[in-house]
Design a protein around this motif. Sequence first.
Motif, PDB file in Angstrom:
ATOM      1  N   PHE A 132       0.819  -1.204   0.000  1.00 55.79           N
ATOM      2  CA  PHE A 132       0.000   0.000   0.000  1.00 55.79           C
ATOM      3  C   PHE A 132       0.861   1.265   0.000  1.00 55.79           C
ATOM      4  O   PHE A 132       0.426   2.313  -0.477  1.00 55.79           O
ATOM      5  CB  PHE A 132      -0.968  -0.013   1.182  1.00 55.79           C
ATOM      6  CG  PHE A 132      -2.226  -0.785   0.882  1.00 55.79           C
ATOM      7  CD1 PHE A 132      -3.197  -0.254   0.045  1.00 55.79           C
ATOM      8  CD2 PHE A 132      -2.416  -2.053   1.394  1.00 55.79           C
ATOM      9  CE1 PHE A 132      -4.341  -0.963  -0.261  1.00 55.79           C
ATOM     10  CE2 PHE A 132      -3.563  -2.774   1.101  1.00 55.79           C
ATOM     11  CZ  PHE A 132      -4.531  -2.228   0.266  1.00 55.79           C
ATOM     12  N   LEU A 133       2.085   1.181   0.497  1.00 59.54           N
ATOM     13  CA  LEU A 133       3.017   2.301   0.338  1.00 59.54           C
ATOM     14  C   LEU A 133       3.373   2.463  -1.141  1.00 59.54           C
ATOM     15  O   LEU A 133       3.474   3.589  -1.650  1.00 59.54           O
ATOM     16  CB  LEU A 133       4.278   2.055   1.168  1.00 59.54           C
ATOM     17  CG  LEU A 133       4.093   2.091   2.693  1.00 59.54           C
ATOM     18  CD1 LEU A 133       5.394   1.697   3.392  1.00 59.54           C
ATOM     19  CD2 LEU A 133       3.655   3.477   3.147  1.00 59.54           C
ATOM     20  N   MET A 134       3.560   1.334  -1.836  1.00 57.75           N
ATOM     21  CA  MET A 134       3.804   1.390  -3.280  1.00 57.75           C
ATOM     22  C   MET A 134       2.591   1.966  -4.003  1.00 57.75           C
ATOM     23  O   MET A 134       2.728   2.761  -4.944  1.00 57.75           O
ATOM     24  CB  MET A 134       4.105  -0.009  -3.822  1.00 57.75           C
ATOM     25  CG  MET A 134       5.361  -0.648  -3.303  1.00 57.75           C
ATOM     26  SD  MET A 134       5.625  -2.272  -4.097  1.00 57.75           S
ATOM     27  CE  MET A 134       7.009  -2.887  -3.124  1.00 57.75           C
ATOM     28  N   ALA A 135       1.398   1.542  -3.578  1.00 57.07           N
ATOM     29  CA  ALA A 135       0.177   2.038  -4.202  1.00 57.07           C
ATOM     30  C   ALA A 135       0.056   3.547  -4.030  1.00 57.07           C
ATOM     31  O   ALA A 135      -0.329   4.268  -4.957  1.00 57.07           O
ATOM     32  CB  ALA A 135      -1.048   1.342  -3.600  1.00 57.07           C
ATOM     33  N   TYR A 136       0.404   4.039  -2.839  1.00 64.43           N
ATOM     34  CA  TYR A 136       0.356   5.489  -2.618  1.00 64.43           C
ATOM     35  C   TYR A 136       1.301   6.209  -3.568  1.00 64.43           C
ATOM     36  O   TYR A 136       0.948   7.240  -4.151  1.00 64.43           O
ATOM     37  CB  TYR A 136       0.718   5.839  -1.171  1.00 64.43           C
ATOM     38  CG  TYR A 136       0.986   7.316  -1.012  1.00 64.43           C
ATOM     39  CD1 TYR A 136      -0.064   8.227  -0.990  1.00 64.43           C
ATOM     40  CD2 TYR A 136       2.292   7.807  -0.964  1.00 64.43           C
ATOM     41  CE1 TYR A 136       0.169   9.590  -0.904  1.00 64.43           C
ATOM     42  CE2 TYR A 136       2.538   9.167  -0.871  1.00 64.43           C
ATOM     43  CZ  TYR A 136       1.474  10.058  -0.842  1.00 64.43           C
ATOM     44  OH  TYR A 136       1.707  11.404  -0.772  1.00 64.43           O
ATOM     45  N   LEU A 137       2.510   5.680  -3.725  1.00 62.41           N
ATOM     46  CA  LEU A 137       3.496   6.304  -4.611  1.00 62.41           C
ATOM     47  C   LEU A 137       2.938   6.436  -6.028  1.00 62.41           C
ATOM     48  O   LEU A 137       3.024   7.504  -6.651  1.00 62.41           O
ATOM     49  CB  LEU A 137       4.773   5.457  -4.617  1.00 62.41           C
ATOM     50  CG  LEU A 137       5.924   5.944  -5.508  1.00 62.41           C
ATOM     51  CD1 LEU A 137       6.519   7.223  -4.942  1.00 62.41           C
ATOM     52  CD2 LEU A 137       7.000   4.862  -5.620  1.00 62.41           C
ATOM     53  N   CYS A 138       2.322   5.361  -6.533  1.00 60.39           N
ATOM     54  CA  CYS A 138       1.785   5.382  -7.896  1.00 60.39           C
ATOM     55  C   CYS A 138       0.541   6.259  -7.995  1.00 60.39           C
ATOM     56  O   CYS A 138       0.373   7.007  -8.972  1.00 60.39           O
ATOM     57  CB  CYS A 138       1.458   3.961  -8.338  1.00 60.39           C
ATOM     58  SG  CYS A 138       2.887   2.852  -8.362  1.00 60.39           S
ATOM     59  N   GLN A 139      -0.326   6.191  -6.999  1.00 57.35           N
ATOM     60  CA  GLN A 139      -1.551   6.987  -7.044  1.00 57.35           C
ATOM     61  C   GLN A 139      -1.267   8.474  -6.887  1.00 57.35           C
ATOM     62  O   GLN A 139      -1.955   9.307  -7.479  1.00 57.35           O
ATOM     63  CB  GLN A 139      -2.526   6.513  -5.969  1.00 57.35           C
ATOM     64  CG  GLN A 139      -3.163   5.174  -6.308  1.00 57.35           C
ATOM     65  CD  GLN A 139      -4.283   4.840  -5.350  1.00 57.35           C
ATOM     66  OE1 GLN A 139      -4.119   4.904  -4.138  1.00 57.35           O
ATOM     67  NE2 GLN A 139      -5.434   4.473  -5.883  1.00 57.35           N
ATOM     68  N   GLU A 140      -0.263   8.812  -6.089  1.00 53.49           N
ATOM     69  CA  GLU A 140       0.096  10.220  -5.930  1.00 53.49           C
ATOM     70  C   GLU A 140       0.569  10.799  -7.257  1.00 53.49           C
ATOM     71  O   GLU A 140       0.200  11.923  -7.631  1.00 53.49           O
ATOM     72  CB  GLU A 140       1.175  10.372  -4.855  1.00 53.49           C
ATOM     73  CG  GLU A 140       1.487  11.805  -4.466  1.00 53.49           C
ATOM     74  CD  GLU A 140       2.464  12.511  -5.416  1.00 53.49           C
ATOM     75  OE1 GLU A 140       2.413  13.750  -5.515  1.00 53.49           O
ATOM     76  OE2 GLU A 140       3.269  11.797  -6.063  1.00 53.49           O
ATOM     77  N   MET A 141       1.373  10.035  -7.995  1.00 56.87           N
ATOM     78  CA  MET A 141       1.819  10.503  -9.307  1.00 56.87           C
ATOM     79  C   MET A 141       0.637  10.649 -10.256  1.00 56.87           C
ATOM     80  O   MET A 141       0.537  11.633 -11.005  1.00 56.87           O
ATOM     81  CB  MET A 141       2.846   9.526  -9.900  1.00 56.87           C
ATOM     82  CG  MET A 141       4.263   9.740  -9.425  1.00 56.87           C
ATOM     83  SD  MET A 141       5.464   8.841 -10.440  1.00 56.87           S
ATOM     84  CE  MET A 141       4.980   7.152 -10.127  1.00 56.87           C
ATOM     85  N   SER A 142      -0.266   9.666 -10.242  1.00 59.84           N
ATOM     86  CA  SER A 142      -1.437   9.718 -11.116  1.00 59.84           C
ATOM     87  C   SER A 142      -2.289  10.937 -10.808  1.00 59.84           C
ATOM     88  O   SER A 142      -2.730  11.663 -11.714  1.00 59.84           O
ATOM     89  CB  SER A 142      -2.277   8.449 -10.946  1.00 59.84           C
ATOM     90  OG  SER A 142      -1.529   7.299 -11.224  1.00 59.84           O
ATOM     91  N   MET A 143      -2.525  11.174  -9.519  1.00 56.13           N
ATOM     92  CA  MET A 143      -3.319  12.331  -9.110  1.00 56.13           C
ATOM     93  C   MET A 143      -2.643  13.626  -9.535  1.00 56.13           C
ATOM     94  O   MET A 143      -3.288  14.532 -10.074  1.00 56.13           O
ATOM     95  CB  MET A 143      -3.501  12.308  -7.579  1.00 56.13           C
ATOM     96  CG  MET A 143      -4.228  13.500  -6.979  1.00 56.13           C
ATOM     97  SD  MET A 143      -3.177  14.967  -6.690  1.00 56.13           S
ATOM     98  CE  MET A 143      -1.910  14.288  -5.592  1.00 56.13           C
ATOM     99  N   ARG A 144      -1.328  13.713  -9.332  1.00 60.41           N
ATOM    100  CA  ARG A 144      -0.597  14.943  -9.633  1.00 60.41           C
ATOM    101  C   ARG A 144      -0.614  15.249 -11.131  1.00 60.41           C
ATOM    102  O   ARG A 144      -0.828  16.394 -11.535  1.00 60.41           O
ATOM    103  CB  ARG A 144       0.838  14.809  -9.116  1.00 60.41           C
ATOM    104  CG  ARG A 144       1.722  16.011  -9.336  1.00 60.41           C
ATOM    105  CD  ARG A 144       2.926  16.041  -8.404  1.00 60.41           C
ATOM    106  NE  ARG A 144       3.435  14.737  -8.054  1.00 60.41           N
ATOM    107  CZ  ARG A 144       4.398  14.080  -8.705  1.00 60.41           C
ATOM    108  NH1 ARG A 144       4.953  14.644  -9.771  1.00 60.41           N
ATOM    109  NH2 ARG A 144       4.814  12.896  -8.298  1.00 60.41           N
ATOM    110  N   VAL A 145      -0.404  14.215 -11.954  1.00 63.73           N
ATOM    111  CA  VAL A 145      -0.437  14.426 -13.400  1.00 63.73           C
ATOM    112  C   VAL A 145      -1.843  14.843 -13.842  1.00 63.73           C
ATOM    113  O   VAL A 145      -2.016  15.756 -14.663  1.00 63.73           O
ATOM    114  CB  VAL A 145       0.012  13.153 -14.154  1.00 63.73           C
ATOM    115  CG1 VAL A 145      -0.163  13.339 -15.653  1.00 63.73           C
ATOM    116  CG2 VAL A 145       1.466  12.821 -13.834  1.00 63.73           C
ATOM    117  N   GLY A 146      -2.863  14.209 -13.283  1.00 64.26           N
ATOM    118  CA  GLY A 146      -4.238  14.558 -13.628  1.00 64.26           C
ATOM    119  C   GLY A 146      -4.605  15.966 -13.217  1.00 64.26           C
ATOM    120  O   GLY A 146      -5.269  16.699 -13.964  1.00 64.26           O
ATOM    121  N   ALA A 147      -4.162  16.367 -12.016  1.00 59.39           N
ATOM    122  CA  ALA A 147      -4.487  17.709 -11.515  1.00 59.39           C
ATOM    123  C   ALA A 147      -3.762  18.789 -12.309  1.00 59.39           C
ATOM    124  O   ALA A 147      -4.350  19.826 -12.653  1.00 59.39           O
ATOM    125  CB  ALA A 147      -4.130  17.807 -10.033  1.00 59.39           C
TER     126      ALA A 147
END
Length: 389
Positions: free
Chosen positions: A24-39
């Motif tokens: 889930f730490l890995m998932a956060y890393l990937c989701q944070e990037m996804s969110m940042r690129v989308g925003a």
Amino acid sequence: MLSYAASGAGYGMGFFLPFTVLLFLMAYLCQEMSMRVGAVTGRGFGELVFGRYGRGWGAFGAVDLALTNLVTLVAEFVAIRIGLSYFGYGAPVAAFLGLSLVVLTAVLGRYRRWERTVLGLAAFNALFLLTAVLVRPDPAAVGRALLSWAPLPAGDPVTVLLLLTSTIGATVTPWMVFFQQSASADKGLTRADVGYGRAETALGAALAALFGAGALITGAVLAGPGAAFESAGMPWALDHAAGPPVGALFSLGLIDAGAVALLTISASTSYAAAECLGLPHSFNAAPRRAVAFHAVNIASAAAAASVILIPGVPLLAIALNANVLATVLLPVTLVFLLMLANDRELMGSSANKPSTNVLTGAVIVFITVCAGAYAVTAFLQATHLIAAP
């Protein structure tokens, strides 16, 4: 949740409890990037890959996602079916309820309403924490598992690697990247909202890790000699081992977890399809204005629902191997995400830091090695070059 519980039932808390937290730490890393690129860009993952790297790669990503999502959607219907069967309801009821939920949420008319509906359902994932408390685990054993990562799983290497890759694919997935980025854009996040989005993503990852650990600890009550069973029968096994309340609550948790994943996975498919076709792709758009977006959302769920109506469908094999497929196809998606997050023409000052690139690169290598090890080991066993159990 079936993957987490199956890992706990097969091997106890030992290795898989801290491993799930790490994932889930890995998932956060990937989701944070996804969110940042989308925003920052205001565009979804499929749209950006299509626009930056060409039609070929865009189509490949969309087809890759559609295939993975279809199998994973079947797995979510399987979870709903297993949960409902504990209460005496069959596959037709599971298919009808799951598909009805997708249709109803698709026509709410606003992204915010869709999001609040899904978040409301997701809150009931806390049922897995309640079942973990009810099975009365030894707190000292939980602590030892988290700190020592022991005992390591032993036995048939194919089975161990199946659960390992299935647990990865249940936590870090291609659809997660597509959904997180597209939903962040659909939600209306901007560069100014990245801090808020980062905090929200961290909270979601922490809660998901807690609920996943709860499912694993619940399943671990079944670990030990003579505890072999099909995960499709896990609610009944828990009923026998820990009492009817645990079996009932675990079944309700499966229904809820399947419903939440069903909504988000079908949404990720519709985002990707509409983005690559250059068509409207938003829950804020009425069905008549975004026909393809809403049609793919509903059609993908309908196709998956039809599979669980087939008599004799191997429920556990579908659930676990759907996550394995996600693990095998994930590295390609993460490489594209990493390139987008480092594209300074797109991201400007919001591009990845070097430390983020190092961590993401390590995640990609780790997932690739795990998927490759499972594929090679399964092949060697299938060709009788290594012994089967």
